[in-house]
Design a protein around this motif. Structure first.
Motif, PDB file in Angstrom:
ATOM      1  N   ILE A 162    -102.724  60.572  24.731  1.00  0.00           N
ATOM      2  CA  ILE A 162    -101.709  60.235  25.724  1.00  0.00           C
ATOM      3  C   ILE A 162    -102.009  58.857  26.325  1.00  0.00           C
ATOM      4  CG2 ILE A 162    -100.803  60.873  28.010  1.00  0.00           C
ATOM      5  CD1 ILE A 162     -99.765  62.734  25.878  1.00  0.00           C
ATOM      6  N   ALA A 163    -103.290  58.627  26.668  1.00  0.00           N
ATOM      7  CA  ALA A 163    -103.675  57.352  27.271  1.00  0.00           C
ATOM      8  C   ALA A 163    -103.465  56.197  26.295  1.00  0.00           C
ATOM      9  CB  ALA A 163    -105.130  57.420  27.734  1.00  0.00           C
ATOM     10  N   VAL A 164    -103.729  56.446  25.018  1.00  0.00           N
ATOM     11  CA  VAL A 164    -103.525  55.408  23.994  1.00  0.00           C
ATOM     12  C   VAL A 164    -102.030  55.146  23.834  1.00  0.00           C
ATOM     13  CG1 VAL A 164    -103.816  54.799  21.554  1.00  0.00           C
ATOM     14  CG2 VAL A 164    -105.665  55.950  22.787  1.00  0.00           C
ATOM     15  N   ALA A 165    -101.239  56.225  23.742  1.00  0.00           N
ATOM     16  CA  ALA A 165     -99.795  56.084  23.530  1.00  0.00           C
ATOM     17  C   ALA A 165     -99.126  55.357  24.702  1.00  0.00           C
ATOM     18  CB  ALA A 165     -99.157  57.457  23.335  1.00  0.00           C
ATOM     19  N   ALA A 166     -99.673  55.554  25.912  1.00  0.00           N
ATOM     20  CA  ALA A 166     -99.090  54.911  27.086  1.00  0.00           C
ATOM     21  C   ALA A 166     -99.602  53.488  27.250  1.00  0.00           C
ATOM     22  CB  ALA A 166     -99.418  55.726  28.342  1.00  0.00           C
ATOM     23  N   GLY A 167    -100.499  53.082  26.370  1.00  0.00           N
ATOM     24  CA  GLY A 167    -100.993  51.718  26.418  1.00  0.00           C
ATOM     25  C   GLY A 167    -102.089  51.489  27.441  1.00  0.00           C
ATOM     26  N   ARG A 168    -102.691  52.571  27.958  1.00  0.00           N
ATOM     27  CA  ARG A 168    -103.725  52.383  28.962  1.00  0.00           C
ATOM     28  C   ARG A 168    -105.051  51.952  28.344  1.00  0.00           C
ATOM     29  NH1 ARG A 168    -104.549  56.556  33.787  1.00  0.00           N
ATOM     30  NH2 ARG A 168    -102.451  55.885  34.279  1.00  0.00           N
ATOM     31  N   ILE A 169    -105.339  52.453  27.139  1.00  0.00           N
ATOM     32  CA  ILE A 169    -106.572  52.038  26.454  1.00  0.00           C
ATOM     33  C   ILE A 169    -106.292  51.821  24.979  1.00  0.00           C
ATOM     34  CG2 ILE A 169    -108.372  53.078  27.904  1.00  0.00           C
ATOM     35  CD1 ILE A 169    -108.204  55.454  25.780  1.00  0.00           C
ATOM     36  N   GLU A 170    -107.199  51.148  24.311  1.00  0.00           N
ATOM     37  CA  GLU A 170    -107.142  50.968  22.860  1.00  0.00           C
ATOM     38  C   GLU A 170    -108.249  51.806  22.255  1.00  0.00           C
ATOM     39  OE1 GLU A 170    -105.031  49.488  20.950  1.00  0.00           O
ATOM     40  OE2 GLU A 170    -103.811  48.745  22.626  1.00  0.00           O
ATOM     41  N   LEU A 171    -107.868  52.810  21.459  1.00  0.00           N
ATOM     42  CA  LEU A 171    -108.865  53.669  20.801  1.00  0.00           C
ATOM     43  C   LEU A 171    -108.233  54.182  19.515  1.00  0.00           C
ATOM     44  CD1 LEU A 171    -110.606  56.196  23.273  1.00  0.00           C
ATOM     45  CD2 LEU A 171    -111.715  54.539  21.759  1.00  0.00           C
ATOM     46  N   GLY A 172    -109.050  54.404  18.502  1.00  0.00           N
ATOM     47  CA  GLY A 172    -108.532  54.977  17.258  1.00  0.00           C
ATOM     48  C   GLY A 172    -107.452  54.088  16.646  1.00  0.00           C
ATOM     49  N   ASP A 173    -106.437  54.739  16.070  1.00  0.00           N
ATOM     50  CA  ASP A 173    -105.380  54.005  15.380  1.00  0.00           C
ATOM     51  C   ASP A 173    -104.022  54.405  15.951  1.00  0.00           C
ATOM     52  OD1 ASP A 173    -103.560  52.847  13.672  1.00  0.00           O
ATOM     53  OD2 ASP A 173    -104.738  53.287  11.858  1.00  0.00           O
ATOM     54  N   ARG A 174    -103.367  53.456  16.627  1.00  0.00           N
ATOM     55  CA  ARG A 174    -102.110  53.714  17.300  1.00  0.00           C
ATOM     56  C   ARG A 174    -101.031  54.236  16.337  1.00  0.00           C
ATOM     57  NH1 ARG A 174     -99.776  52.163  21.905  1.00  0.00           N
ATOM     58  NH2 ARG A 174    -101.656  51.182  22.621  1.00  0.00           N
ATOM     59  N   ARG A 175    -101.144  53.883  15.028  1.00  0.00           N
ATOM     60  CA  ARG A 175    -100.095  54.281  14.074  1.00  0.00           C
ATOM     61  C   ARG A 175     -99.990  55.812  13.949  1.00  0.00           C
ATOM     62  NH1 ARG A 175    -101.877  50.655   9.146  1.00  0.00           N
ATOM     63  NH2 ARG A 175    -103.826  51.348  10.081  1.00  0.00           N
ATOM     64  N   HIS A 176    -101.099  56.521  14.187  1.00  0.00           N
ATOM     65  CA  HIS A 176    -101.048  57.990  14.132  1.00  0.00           C
ATOM     66  C   HIS A 176    -100.211  58.568  15.268  1.00  0.00           C
ATOM     67  CE1 HIS A 176    -103.911  58.125  10.955  1.00  0.00           C
ATOM     68  NE2 HIS A 176    -104.916  57.633  11.675  1.00  0.00           N
ATOM     69  N   LEU A 177     -99.866  57.740  16.258  1.00  0.00           N
ATOM     70  CA  LEU A 177     -99.224  58.239  17.465  1.00  0.00           C
ATOM     71  C   LEU A 177     -97.747  57.856  17.545  1.00  0.00           C
ATOM     72  CD1 LEU A 177    -102.111  57.400  19.952  1.00  0.00           C
ATOM     73  CD2 LEU A 177    -101.493  59.643  19.069  1.00  0.00           C
ATOM     74  N   ALA A 178     -97.185  57.500  16.392  1.00  0.00           N
ATOM     75  CA  ALA A 178     -95.793  57.052  16.376  1.00  0.00           C
ATOM     76  C   ALA A 178     -94.855  58.100  16.990  1.00  0.00           C
ATOM     77  CB  ALA A 178     -95.366  56.720  14.949  1.00  0.00           C
ATOM     78  N   ALA A 179     -95.193  59.381  16.806  1.00  0.00           N
ATOM     79  CA  ALA A 179     -94.301  60.450  17.274  1.00  0.00           C
ATOM     80  C   ALA A 179     -94.402  60.692  18.782  1.00  0.00           C
ATOM     81  CB  ALA A 179     -94.608  61.742  16.524  1.00  0.00           C
ATOM     82  N   VAL A 180     -95.404  60.089  19.431  1.00  0.00           N
ATOM     83  CA  VAL A 180     -95.584  60.311  20.870  1.00  0.00           C
ATOM     84  C   VAL A 180     -94.848  59.220  21.639  1.00  0.00           C
ATOM     85  CG1 VAL A 180     -97.258  60.622  22.726  1.00  0.00           C
ATOM     86  CG2 VAL A 180     -97.845  61.311  20.391  1.00  0.00           C
ATOM     87  N   ARG A 181     -93.708  59.568  22.272  1.00  0.00           N
ATOM     88  CA  ARG A 181     -92.908  58.550  22.949  1.00  0.00           C
ATOM     89  C   ARG A 181     -93.591  58.060  24.207  1.00  0.00           C
ATOM     90  NH1 ARG A 181     -87.881  61.675  23.770  1.00  0.00           N
ATOM     91  NH2 ARG A 181     -87.640  60.197  25.496  1.00  0.00           N
ATOM     92  N   ARG A 182     -93.376  56.805  24.511  1.00  0.00           N
ATOM     93  CA  ARG A 182     -94.060  56.169  25.627  1.00  0.00           C
ATOM     94  C   ARG A 182     -93.697  56.829  26.968  1.00  0.00           C
ATOM     95  NH1 ARG A 182     -96.915  50.731  26.079  1.00  0.00           N
ATOM     96  NH2 ARG A 182     -97.305  50.687  28.315  1.00  0.00           N
ATOM     97  N   ASP A 183     -92.387  57.129  27.167  1.00  0.00           N
ATOM     98  CA  ASP A 183     -92.000  57.715  28.456  1.00  0.00           C
ATOM     99  C   ASP A 183     -92.591  59.110  28.619  1.00  0.00           C
ATOM    100  OD1 ASP A 183     -90.345  58.735  26.471  1.00  0.00           O
ATOM    101  OD2 ASP A 183     -88.685  59.102  27.865  1.00  0.00           O
ATOM    102  N   PHE A 184     -92.718  59.822  27.471  1.00  0.00           N
ATOM    103  CA  PHE A 184     -93.380  61.141  27.493  1.00  0.00           C
ATOM    104  C   PHE A 184     -94.841  60.974  27.931  1.00  0.00           C
ATOM    105  CE2 PHE A 184     -96.216  63.988  25.120  1.00  0.00           C
ATOM    106  CZ  PHE A 184     -95.770  65.225  25.548  1.00  0.00           C
TER     107      PHE A 184
END
Lengths: 512, 362
Positions: free
Chosen positions: A354-376
């Protein structure tokens, strides 16, 4: 002041090298089954990284959950002789009365109750029966017992019976490891006796462990003296600490809070330590954790201990998030974060994702999180912030805003603004705050006794003198000692101005 | 009219009795350990409804007297509890039909069970306070002006004392307190014996059953992760007075009692308000923002807001999160004579009785 602090946790062994107020180097290695492997590896990493900086080392301080775990996991415990002095009082509730059956079966050796003990005002209940003590000691010797716990009624008030019995037991069982309850505990016979017997059953393990710690330092070429951390946020020389392994119980969270205070330079505030599974919220007052002053069960045994007052909530970096975002935890992937979290190619939506998807931190690979919407993700982060805010509010005892010290590997879940907090303070090395807390600890002495037949001033002075003596024995330099706590509670239904006095003094440790 | 107290009722009794202790009475933990041990050895105790007493039956009223702190070192013991009952029978030349507690609140809830386990006598489902109070004249029997003597008292050593006469309940309190102090501030006592008629007419009835039901409600709520404070209010027809955190505790002793006040700052619906509670061993008077809102004999209890566990006046501590609740007192305590003995003025507070339970005030 140049020191190494080591925290042996369930998952990681952390080590830091500090000089004065500066963290020179910090390392994190996996904890090993035998504990020592992890410590050796951590020291090797630290020495490799720090180079010449380890010269002139003043002290090495180790914080360990080893002894707590031994009790909880029922391993490496010695059978003990339990001697209680106090008949005809308290006869119907013998030693081990409220212990879990499995633990009592492992630890209970010979149990003996003999006449003696004292009243609240220092008069003897009856004279101690020396012959009965000697007879009990012989039965313990015959049973091959070498770890003995001695508890006398009202011994925190006068230790006379325990000291005399110790002398007799030592004659009958040469070389016995004898634990006296007045060295460990407060008023409350059963709780103090329980602590005494736990301490006695850990004597063999404590001796072997501290010897191994010392050997590990020698093998690493370190000559500085060794200290172990205690659950009140202070340390004891290893030679003394090995006689009192119970004092290390639950020292981990305390070290973490002390480390947070040191790293931030703040003495008062609320510490929020976000781990993988839970968030511990504690309150710092004058640089020390506020204490929970209640009975605490260790491995199912009721004890009275100086434990930090902590509120644990089910929120950490590995906390599992329901797909609709409506449920946060309490389940967690824990130490399997790197395999299970979406950001690392796993199949579980976690707080870290959730923190990665919201742009709070950089960890792992963001591409795996395409399905997690930012507003969610933003919405779930807000929910988590509310959990933290509510927890902080529950722990606060004053109306004004206080600083929040954010530490731990998952502290990115704490937003930069928290209601009721004047600031969210983030510090370097926050992920090894516990090892830092170990490295900076001072030595202390505590007294908790009933005084009667003297003025309040005389009682406080007598308590302070004894606290000083104990602090110096633990390794403190007399000139550096300060009173950090002094309270007295008048006692109901007792004449003679009886009061229970508690004094704690703290000072810097001396050289070798 | 008679039933066995089942093993699974003992823990709820301890929890309920500690709540009814209203901050005093001493923790029931050690007495509970004793009865649990006796039950493990096969002993069972019979609970007797007060209506089963014949008018001329003789009932032993027992208590463990002394300082709660001494009770943490010199532990509760069934043989010790039983001696004054035997002394009284010998002195009177009569046998008791049953045994009852002087106070249901705190450790003394178990004292008659310990005696019953040793003697085989049934325990009457009643007490003389319906809660805990610090002194002998604060019982329903004293309010009803029943005789206060004789009293028997035993020490763990071979010391036994019988107070054959006393001029008043207060004199009985003073004399027995003096003896108790001399033998180490803890003694087992058997108070003035009561007839079946006196118990039925002037006792606080069915309080053992009430304490068990209360403790059970709290424990079940805890197990279901429901709110144990709400469960307490439900089970005891109580009212929530205040929710907050303890911001300050002041204690002092005068005339052998632990007196003091605790100040709370509000949480949840009480945010912004403050609450002060004064105690003399038990909680006595509560003020919200400086105004008296509840006094003794209403049962003022402080519970841990999370666990529902009662908090004694000796273990109040800065930072604890507590719920202040009030439970309705037994009617006899609210009569003019009752209020004279146990109302706020009996504890040195210059205020009239303020109750949260208007219905039924005499």
């Amino acid at each position: 002041m140049r020191r190494i602090g080591i925290d042996v946790g369930g998952t990681n062994t952390d080590a830091v090298l500090i000089d004065g107020a500066t963290v020179l180097h910090a390392v994190k290695t996996p904890t090993t089954e035998d504990v020592l492997g992890g410590i050796r590896a951590a020291l090797a990493d630290l020495l490799a990284g720090a180079g010449d900086a380890v010269r002139g080392l003043d002290a090495v301080v180790i914080g360990t959950t080893h002894f707590t775990n031994a009790v909880i996991e029922r391993r490496a415990l010695a059978r003990v002789g339990a001697l209680r002095i106090g008949l005809p009082a308290s006869a119907s509730l013998p030693p081990f009365i409220d212990w879990p059956d499995d633990l009592a079966a492992l630890v209970r050796g010979v149990v003996a109750m003999v006449p003696g003990g004292h009243e609240y005002d220092g008069r003897p209940i009856v004279p101690m029966d020396h012959a009965a003590v000697r007879d009990a000691a012989r039965r313990m010797a015959d049973a091959g017992l070498t770890s003995i716990g001695i508890t006398s009624v009202f011994s925190p008030l006068t230790a006379e019976c325990e000291l005399e019995a110790e002398r007799i037991v030592a004659e009958e069982i040469p070389g016995a490891a004898i634990t006296l309850s007045h060295d460990l505990g407060r008023i409350g016979l059963l709780e103090r006796e329980n602590v005494t017997l736990l301490n006695a059953c850990l004597q063999d393990l404590a001796r072997r462990t501290t010897e191994a710690f010392t050997a590990a330092l020698q093998q690493s070429g370190i000559a500085a003296p060794l200290y172990l951390t205690q659950n009140d946020g202070t340390i004891m020389r290893a030679e003394l600490a090995r006689r009192f392994p119970v004092f290390s119980f639950a020292s981990g969270p305390t070290n973490s809070m002390r480390g947070a205070a040191f790293l931030s330079g703040l003495a008062d505030g609320v510490v929020v330590d976000v781990g993988g599974t839970t968030t511990d919220i504690g309150y710092l007052k004058d640089g020390f954790p506020r204490e929970a002053n209640a009975a605490v069960a260790i491995g199912g045994v009721r004890t009275l201990f100086r434990m930090p007052d902590l509120l644990s909530i089910g929120l950490g970096g590995g906390t599992e998030i329901a797909e609709d975002g409506n449920r946060i935890g309490p389940g967690s992937v824990g130490f399997r974060l790197l395999q299970k979290a979406l950001a690392f190619g796993g199949d579980t939506l976690t707080a870290t994702d959730i923190a990665v998807a919201a742009g709070r931190i950089e960890l792992g690979d963001r591409r795996h999180l395409a399905a997690v919407r930012r507003d969610f993700a933003e919405r779930v982060l807000t929910r988590m912030a509310e959990m933290v805010t509510e927890g902080v509010d529950r722990m606060k005892t004053e109306a004004g805003d206080v600083p929040l010290l954010a530490v731990g590997g998952g502290s990115f879940l704490i937003p930069d603004r928290v209601e009721g907090c004047s600031a969210v303070v983030r510090v370097p090395h926050h992920a090894v705050a516990n090892a830092v807390g170990a490295a900076i600890a001072q030595a202390s002495g505590e007294v908790d006794q009933v005084f009667s037949g003297m003025t309040r001033e005389a009682a406080l002075a007598a308590a302070q003198l004894e606290a000083e003596r104990r602090a110096v024995e633990a390794g403190a330099v007399p000139a550096s000692l300060n009173v950090v706590e002094m309270e007295d509670i008048p006692l109901s239904y007792l004449p003679g101005d009886a009061r229970r006095v508690r004094v704690r003094m703290i000072g810097d440790i001396g050289g070798p | 009219m008679f039933r066995t107290i089942e093993p699974e009722e003992l823990e709820p009794l301890a929890t309920g009795a500690w709540i009814l202790g209203t901050g005093g009475g001493g923790s029931p933990y050690l007495a509970y350990l004793n009865i649990r041990k006796l039950y493990a050895e096969g002993t069972r105790v019979t609970l007797m409804d007060p209506d089963a007493l014949a008018d001329d039956d003789l009932v032993a009223v027992v208590s463990n007297m002394g300082a709660p702190l001494v009770g943490q070192e010199r532990l509760s013991d069934p043989d010790f509890a039983t001696r004054p009952v035997r002394m009284m029978e010998e002195y009177l030349g009569r046998r008791f039909r049953a045994v009852m507690s002087v106070e249901i609140g705190g450790g003394n809830a178990f004292q008659p069970l310990l005696v019953a386990a040793r003697t085989g006598l049934p325990v009457v489902d009643a007490d003389a306070m319906g809660r805990a109070f610090p002194e002998a004249q604060m019982t329903s029997f004293a309010i009803a002006e029943l005789p206060m003597f004789p009293l028997t008292l035993a020490d763990i050593r071979d010391n036994e004392v019988i107070v054959t006469r006393a001029a008043s309940w207060k004199w009985m309190e003073r004399i027995s307190r003096k003896v108790c102090t001399e033998v180490g501030s803890i003694a087992a006592t058997c108070k003035a014996p009561r007839t079946g008629a006196e118990v039925k007419r002037h006792g606080i009835l069915r309080t053992t059953t009430q304490a068990i039901a209360l403790g059970r409600a709290v424990r079940e709520a805890r197990r279901r992760h429901d709110d144990p404070v709400a469960a307490t209010l439900d089970a005891a027809h109580g009212k929530l007075v205040f929710r907050g955190k303890i911001a300050d505790v002041q204690r002092r002793t005068t005339e052998g009692f632990l007196r003091g006040t605790a100040r709370l700052t509000g949480l949840d619906a009480d945010r912004g308000a403050t609450f002060e509670v004064a105690f003399q061993n038990e909680y006595a008077v509560g003020w919200r923002d400086g105004r008296v809102v509840v006094t003794t004999p209403d049962l003022i209890c402080l519970l841990d807001s999370v666990s529902g566990e009662a908090i004694g006046t000796e273990s109040l501590r800065y930072g604890q999160r507590v719920s202040v609740i009030a439970l309705p007192p037994p009617p006899i305590l609210r009569t003019p004579k009752g209020l004279a003995n146990v109302g706020p003025r009996a504890f040195g507070h210059d205020t009239d009785y303020v109750t949260l339970f208007e219905e039924g005030v005499a």
